[in-house]
Every structure is written in C-alpha cells, then in structure tokens.
Design a protein around this motif. Structure first.
Motif, PDB file in Angstrom:
ATOM      1  N   UNK A 115       4.558  18.646 -10.645  1.00 54.88           N
ATOM      2  CA  UNK A 115       3.546  17.753 -11.194  1.00 54.88           C
ATOM      3  C   UNK A 115       2.143  18.201 -10.840  1.00 54.88           C
ATOM      4  N   UNK A 116       1.222  17.919 -12.101  1.00 55.75           N
ATOM      5  CA  UNK A 116       0.061  18.078 -12.061  1.00 55.75           C
ATOM      6  C   UNK A 116      -0.895  16.742 -12.047  1.00 55.75           C
ATOM      7  N   UNK A 117      -1.586  16.308 -11.030  1.00 50.41           N
ATOM      8  CA  UNK A 117      -2.152  15.144 -11.044  1.00 50.41           C
ATOM      9  C   UNK A 117      -3.670  15.244 -11.191  1.00 50.41           C
ATOM     10  N   UNK A 118      -4.119  14.147 -12.148  1.00 50.64           N
ATOM     11  CA  UNK A 118      -5.401  14.350 -12.264  1.00 50.64           C
ATOM     12  C   UNK A 118      -6.178  13.016 -12.181  1.00 50.64           C
ATOM     13  N   UNK A 119      -7.206  13.035 -11.439  1.00 52.18           N
ATOM     14  CA  UNK A 119      -7.996  11.793 -11.335  1.00 52.18           C
ATOM     15  C   UNK A 119      -9.222  11.785 -12.144  1.00 52.18           C
ATOM     16  N   UNK A 120      -9.487  10.800 -12.991  1.00 53.68           N
ATOM     17  CA  UNK A 120     -10.714  10.631 -13.684  1.00 53.68           C
ATOM     18  C   UNK A 120     -11.552   9.409 -13.234  1.00 53.68           C
ATOM     19  N   UNK A 167       0.895  -1.129  -0.139  1.00 54.90           N
ATOM     20  CA  UNK A 167      -0.010   0.023   0.087  1.00 54.90           C
ATOM     21  C   UNK A 167       0.830   1.221   0.001  1.00 54.90           C
ATOM     22  N   UNK A 168       0.504   2.191  -0.925  1.00 58.86           N
ATOM     23  CA  UNK A 168       1.389   3.530  -1.105  1.00 58.86           C
ATOM     24  C   UNK A 168       0.898   4.530   0.010  1.00 58.86           C
ATOM     25  N   UNK A 169      -0.363   4.435   0.346  1.00 59.90           N
ATOM     26  CA  UNK A 169      -0.666   5.484   1.093  1.00 59.90           C
ATOM     27  C   UNK A 169      -1.747   6.360   0.603  1.00 59.90           C
ATOM     28  N   UNK A 170      -1.827   6.113  -0.666  1.00 58.36           N
ATOM     29  CA  UNK A 170      -3.033   6.797  -1.397  1.00 58.36           C
ATOM     30  C   UNK A 170      -3.293   5.876  -2.638  1.00 58.36           C
ATOM     31  N   UNK A 171      -4.559   6.171  -3.588  1.00 60.88           N
ATOM     32  CA  UNK A 171      -5.111   5.251  -4.475  1.00 60.88           C
ATOM     33  C   UNK A 171      -4.348   6.029  -5.716  1.00 60.88           C
ATOM     34  N   UNK A 172      -3.428   4.966  -6.494  1.00 63.96           N
ATOM     35  CA  UNK A 172      -2.884   5.406  -7.754  1.00 63.96           C
ATOM     36  C   UNK A 172      -3.874   5.170  -8.936  1.00 63.96           C
ATOM     37  N   UNK A 173      -4.969   4.345  -8.853  1.00 67.92           N
ATOM     38  CA  UNK A 173      -5.748   3.894  -9.650  1.00 67.92           C
ATOM     39  C   UNK A 173      -6.474   5.268 -10.423  1.00 67.92           C
ATOM     40  N   UNK A 174      -6.501   5.142 -11.736  1.00 68.80           N
ATOM     41  CA  UNK A 174      -7.184   6.327 -12.548  1.00 68.80           C
ATOM     42  C   UNK A 174      -6.602   7.635 -12.346  1.00 68.80           C
ATOM     43  N   UNK A 175      -5.446   7.777 -12.140  1.00 69.73           N
ATOM     44  CA  UNK A 175      -4.635   8.861 -11.857  1.00 69.73           C
ATOM     45  C   UNK A 175      -3.516   9.241 -13.006  1.00 69.73           C
ATOM     46  N   UNK A 176      -3.646  10.177 -13.758  1.00 72.32           N
ATOM     47  CA  UNK A 176      -2.423  10.717 -14.673  1.00 72.32           C
ATOM     48  C   UNK A 176      -1.730  11.739 -13.889  1.00 72.32           C
ATOM     49  N   UNK A 231     -12.961  14.063 -15.638  1.00 69.23           N
ATOM     50  CA  UNK A 231     -12.135  14.541 -14.503  1.00 69.23           C
ATOM     51  C   UNK A 231     -13.036  14.649 -13.166  1.00 69.23           C
ATOM     52  N   UNK A 232     -12.507  13.913 -12.160  1.00 74.35           N
ATOM     53  CA  UNK A 232     -12.944  14.142 -10.791  1.00 74.35           C
ATOM     54  C   UNK A 232     -12.375  14.909  -9.934  1.00 74.35           C
ATOM     55  N   UNK A 233     -10.909  15.139 -10.107  1.00 78.21           N
ATOM     56  CA  UNK A 233     -10.193  16.136  -9.207  1.00 78.21           C
ATOM     57  C   UNK A 233      -8.785  16.454  -9.945  1.00 78.21           C
ATOM     58  N   UNK A 234      -8.334  17.456  -9.744  1.00 75.47           N
ATOM     59  CA  UNK A 234      -7.034  17.972 -10.102  1.00 75.47           C
ATOM     60  C   UNK A 234      -6.221  18.626  -8.997  1.00 75.47           C
ATOM     61  N   UNK A 235      -4.899  18.479  -8.899  1.00 76.83           N
ATOM     62  CA  UNK A 235      -4.217  19.255  -7.871  1.00 76.83           C
ATOM     63  C   UNK A 235      -2.652  19.165  -8.434  1.00 76.83           C
ATOM     64  N   UNK A 236      -2.064  20.162  -7.910  1.00 77.43           N
ATOM     65  CA  UNK A 236      -0.381  20.229  -8.179  1.00 77.43           C
ATOM     66  C   UNK A 236       0.527  19.934  -7.127  1.00 77.43           C
ATOM     67  N   UNK A 237       1.542  19.573  -7.008  1.00 79.66           N
ATOM     68  CA  UNK A 237       2.530  19.266  -6.085  1.00 79.66           C
ATOM     69  C   UNK A 237       3.824  19.524  -6.562  1.00 79.66           C
ATOM     70  N   UNK A 283      -7.692  14.535  -4.311  1.00 77.87           N
ATOM     71  CA  UNK A 283      -7.267  13.976  -5.544  1.00 77.87           C
ATOM     72  C   UNK A 283      -6.458  12.904  -5.447  1.00 77.87           C
ATOM     73  N   UNK A 284      -5.690  12.361  -4.263  1.00 79.22           N
ATOM     74  CA  UNK A 284      -5.117  11.223  -4.442  1.00 79.22           C
ATOM     75  C   UNK A 284      -5.881  10.304  -3.338  1.00 79.22           C
ATOM     76  N   UNK A 285      -6.937  10.740  -2.707  1.00 81.21           N
ATOM     77  CA  UNK A 285      -7.521   9.750  -1.941  1.00 81.21           C
ATOM     78  C   UNK A 285      -7.095   9.490  -0.748  1.00 81.21           C
ATOM     79  N   UNK A 286      -6.248  10.738  -0.289  1.00 75.12           N
ATOM     80  CA  UNK A 286      -5.490  10.595   1.199  1.00 75.12           C
ATOM     81  C   UNK A 286      -6.396  11.127   2.206  1.00 75.12           C
ATOM     82  N   UNK A 287      -6.734  10.116   3.143  1.00 78.58           N
ATOM     83  CA  UNK A 287      -7.549  10.420   4.150  1.00 78.58           C
ATOM     84  C   UNK A 287      -6.988  11.341   5.509  1.00 78.58           C
ATOM     85  N   UNK A 288      -7.816  12.035   6.121  1.00 80.54           N
ATOM     86  CA  UNK A 288      -7.426  12.832   7.162  1.00 80.54           C
ATOM     87  C   UNK A 288      -7.556  12.084   8.687  1.00 80.54           C
TER      88      UNK A 288
END
Length: 384
Positions: free
Chosen positions: A210-215, A20-29, A63-69, A107-112
């Motif tokens: 990096x611009x992460x895009x969840x679809x 487990x990476x700590x986030x959901x990498x599926x459907x993320x460009x 596109x469900x969510x977009x963020x930059x890092x 965007x990466x489905x990282x919970x709080x």
C-alpha cells in the motif's frame, strides 16, 4: 424487541465509525499494487521501487506526505510470534509485523510516545531497528521503557527464524490494525529496506503493498498516481485506489449490512404493529358505539369520550410495552457479540425504543378516539 435490537445495532455502528483509529484518515488516499512478480522477489528490488514511487509522488502539487507499508491498517497483515531476547516466555502468535518506509508515521499523523522515528540512515546495511506500539511495550516492559531492548522472532519457527533480533528505538500509540471494533494487537514496525528477503517474498505473494498519500485537501490524483507507477514499471498495474474513509466503510461492510437488514425488518414490523393496533382499537371502539352514544345522549362531552377511548387503548399497550422492554434486554444479550461499546447506553436505547412505540400507539389511540367521539348519538340510537 426487534426494533430495540435494531437501535442497539445502529448505536454500535455509530460507535465504530466514531472510534479513534490511532491515526488521521482524513485527506489520505491509498493506492495498492501487487509485487508478486519475479522482479520483486527480494527486499532490495521492492524497496527501490517503493522509494522511487514515494519520491515522485511527494513532489506532486497538493501532496503533503507519501509513504509505503506492507500491511495497511484495517486490513490483514503478517503475523509473527515475537518476544524480547533473554526472556523464556511463550510468544503471542497474533503479533503484527509491519514493514514501512521512513515517512509512514508522519504521513498518517501518528505521534511519537518515546524514542525516535525511522531515519534515512536505517538502511539494509545498518543495525536492525524496530518501533513498537504501546500495547507491545506494556506487555513486555510494564514497569520500564521499551527503548533499547531487543526483540526477536520466536525460535519455534525453526533454527533460522525469518528475522534477526532488532533493537527498539521508538514507541508509538496503538492503531486499530484489524478494524475499529478490534483491540489494537501488539505490533512491531520495521524499516522496509531492512525487511529480510524471505519475509518480503512471502508478503509480496500473499498481500498487496500500500502507498498512502496525504494531501492538503480534496485533491484528485488518480491519473497522476497511475501515470507515475506506470512510468516506473509499465507492467505494474494499480490494483486499487481508495480514500481511507472508503476503506473504513469496506471494513465495516458486514456490520452495516446487518444494520440495514434488521432496520428493514424493523420498519416492516413497526408498520404491521401500527396497522394491528389501529385495527384492534378501532374494532373495540365500534363494539362500544352504542355505549358511547348513550353516554353522549345523557350529557358526556366529546372530550370525555376521547379520554375514555385513549385510556382504554393506552392501558393495553402499556402492558405490551412492559413485556417487550423485558424481552429487549434478552435480545441485547443475544446480540452482545455484535455490539460495540453500548453497555451503559443500551438501557437508554431500549427505553427510547419503548417510548417511540408508546408514542406511536398513543397517536393511534388518539385518532381512534377522535373518530369514535365524532358520531352523532341520536342517529346511532335511532338505528339501534
């Protein structure tokens, strides 16, 4: 021993892919751009660009969510020595410093875990805030909540550290920032708009943004991403565009190469072993041709001959397997730096490898025995 080492490496690679990476990498460009130009030498211009890119990408269909890092997970990022204010302790110089936009965690489905995420009011003119991961929170505040405490860059970097003290407003789970096989480092996330100009300038010159895009599924957006970035800044090319599973493959490229290389050698060694065992057992059976003919002439059945030849071959292979299994544990010790999370399962893997070779040797012995039992005893004795 070679085959056991290969199987251990395969098991290790499988564990890395399933970690487990700590986030959901599926459907993320991930689209990466270089902001090394003069027009992005400060935080205001870089933040404005990313806000505009995120805003336009977010309205695309699918596109469900977009963020930059600044500093994508699984890639190298900026390290700064961090420690809580008021503590006279030695900082950890391997702490990760990650500027992100507001929607990065969603965007990466990282919970709080506790506190809050960044909000729209966390701007350059508001109070400096930060979110830390659980590793950092446990390190500095093992018996209390990290929320409300202040953290800063160590003064050893100079009388004017590159960042101001920040209040921790949230805690998130650990992310494998340096790869699935590396433990999660202490990490501090800061709003991209609050990043000091000196850090932004350094980061833009050294790293890609990096611009992460969840679809919502498998949506092809490469042309739209290129078009939107070009419409905002025609001089800003997209340096790379990948899915997150592809980035995971890239981060494990060295491990995968080692596995493929050892697998190739193991396949060749297994083939040579099979040929060698067949040649040896066949030679031994030929030496006993007259004996086998005499046994069959006085009443021994072909089944008895097959059992006798197989038993002779298996006995020799058994002692060789014991030596090989013993050496395999020595190989495991040599490969310990390349193995990930295979401590207990390594015994099963080594034993399974021995069983595989035992089955191969038994099959070869059986084929040799069947051929030896198919002789015509009177013809052999007549020739003798």
């Amino acid at each position: 021993m070679l085959l056991a080492g290969t199987m251990l490496l395969v098991r290790s690679l499988s564990n890395l892919y399933s970690e487990p990476l700590g986030f959901d990498p599926q459907h993320v460009s991930v689209a990466q751009v270089s902001l090394a130009g003069r027009q992005y030498s400060n935080t205001a211009s870089s933040s404005h660009l990313m806000d505009e890119v995120v805003k336009q990408l977010a309205v695309l269909p699918g596109v469900d969510a977009v963020a930059a890092v600044d500093g994508l997970p699984l890639e190298n990022g900026l390290n700064l020595p961090l420690h809580p204010m008021g503590m006279t302790v030695s900082p950890d110089y391997a702490d990760e410093y990650r500027p992100v936009t507001q929607n990065y965690f969603s965007t990466l489905h990282i919970p709080l875990v506790s506190g809050r995420f960044f909000v729209a009011s966390d701007t350059a003119g508001s109070a400096p805030v930060a979110i830390v991961n659980e590793t950092m929170a446990r390190h500095w505040w093992p018996n209390t909540s990290a929320i409300g405490h202040y953290i800063r860059v160590d003064e050893k970097l100079g009388p004017q550290p590159p960042d101001v003290p920040r209040q921790i407003v949230g805690v998130v789970p650990d992310i494998h920032e340096r790869g699935p096989g590396a433990p999660a480092p202490p990490t501090m996330f800061v709003p991209l708009s609050q990043t000091p100009d000196n850090i932004t300038t350094f980061f833009n010159k050294v790293f890609l943004t990096s611009i992460v895009i969840r679809t919502s599924g498998r949506v092809e957006l490469s042309r739209q991403i290129h078009a939107i970035i070009q419409s905002i800044d025609p001089d800003l090319p997209v340096a790379s565009l990948h899915t997150f599973p592809q980035l995971l493959d890239q981060s494990l490229a060295n491990n995968r190469f080692i596995v493929l290389l050892t697998a190739a050698f193991s396949a060749i060694a297994l083939l040579l072993t099979a040929v060698g065992i067949h040649g040896l057992l066949n030679y031994q059976a030929r030496l006993r041709t007259r004996e086998i003919a005499v046994r069959m002439a006085v009443g021994a059945s072909r089944t008895h001959i097959v059992r006798m030849v197989v038993q002779q071959g298996v006995q020799r292979v058994f002692f060789a397997l014991l030596a090989g299994l013993t050496g395999s544990f020595f190989v495991k010790g040599l490969l310990s730096g390349l193995l990930y999370n295979v401590n207990f399962s390594s015994i099963i893997v080594i034993l399974a490898t021995g069983l595989l070779l035992g089955l191969v040797a038994t099959m070869i012995s059986l084929l040799t025995a069947v051929r030896a039992a198919s002789i015509e005893p009177m013809a052999v004795l007549r020739n003798e």
